[in-house]
Motif scaffolding. Structure first.
Motif, PDB file in Angstrom:
ATOM      1  N   SER A   1       0.868  -1.172  -0.110  1.00 15.77           N
ATOM      2  CA  SER A   1      -0.047   0.005  -0.027  1.00 15.77           C
ATOM      3  C   SER A   1       0.918   1.274   0.025  1.00 15.77           C
ATOM      4  O   SER A   1       2.190   1.052   0.299  1.00 15.77           O
ATOM      5  N   ARG A   2       0.237   2.506  -0.304  1.00 16.34           N
ATOM      6  CA  ARG A   2       1.004   3.608  -0.147  1.00 16.34           C
ATOM      7  C   ARG A   2       1.660   3.775   1.096  1.00 16.34           C
ATOM      8  O   ARG A   2       2.760   4.313   1.205  1.00 16.34           O
ATOM      9  N   ASP A   3       0.663   3.475   2.123  1.00 17.48           N
ATOM     10  CA  ASP A   3       1.523   3.609   3.644  1.00 17.48           C
ATOM     11  C   ASP A   3       2.568   2.649   3.882  1.00 17.48           C
ATOM     12  O   ASP A   3       3.735   3.150   4.390  1.00 17.48           O
ATOM     13  N   GLN A   4       2.635   1.579   3.394  1.00 19.30           N
ATOM     14  CA  GLN A   4       3.547   0.557   3.509  1.00 19.30           C
ATOM     15  C   GLN A   4       5.025   1.017   2.634  1.00 19.30           C
ATOM     16  O   GLN A   4       5.926   0.939   3.284  1.00 19.30           O
ATOM     17  N   VAL A   5       4.498   1.594   1.349  1.00 17.13           N
ATOM     18  CA  VAL A   5       5.959   2.115   0.607  1.00 17.13           C
ATOM     19  C   VAL A   5       6.600   3.010   1.419  1.00 17.13           C
ATOM     20  O   VAL A   5       7.676   3.276   1.570  1.00 17.13           O
TER      21      VAL A   5
END
Length: 141
Positions: free
Chosen positions: A5-9
């Motif tokens: 996800s964007r947050d994980q990246v």
């Protein structure tokens, strides 16, 4: 297939930079990311700012998204390492001979951005031949 996800990246890059600054052991992928982070000192502040994890880096804001930029560096490095799409390594090497490795990566990034945008706009698969052709055109300038 890994699809973060964007947050994980964003957290991945923040963690890699934090580990570097704390002299902690990096995973192999974090070490690759660190190489690009070090090439971009203009992003170090973002990587140290907890607000960057949720910041909006829209075109209207006038700032490059450091997480997208670093992610594209990693994607291109992977493409080069496996020569996929076929011919990207040779096209990149031609481009790098004209400039330097980092600038060549940025030029490839421009080409990738263009074909991704076109693919999204038309609702078609990414045109890898057009991608390689764009890189070759830049190399021949």
């Amino acid at each position: 297939m890994f699809n973060p996800s964007r947050d994980q990246v964003r957290q991945f890059f923040v963690d890699a930079w934090r580990k570097q600054r704390a002299n902690e052991i990096l995973t192999p992928l974090e070490a690759q990311a660190l190489d690009w982070i070090l090439e971009h000192p203009e992003y170090h502040g973002d990587l140290e700012n907890v607000e960057a994890l949720t910041a909006d880096y829209s075109v209207d804001a006038g700032r490059t998204n450091p997480f997208l930029h670093l992610s594209m560096h990693l994607a291109i490095a992977e493409q080069l390492s496996i020569d996929h799409p076929p011919g990207i390594r040779a096209a990149y090497q031609s481009l790098a001979q004209r400039t330097d490795a980092h600038q060549a990566a940025h030029e490839v990034m421009e080409c990738l951005g263009q074909v991704v945008w076109e693919s999204q706009r038309l609702g078609t698969p990414l045109d890898t031949e057009a991608y390689i052709d764009l890189i070759k055109q830049r190399a021949s300038r």
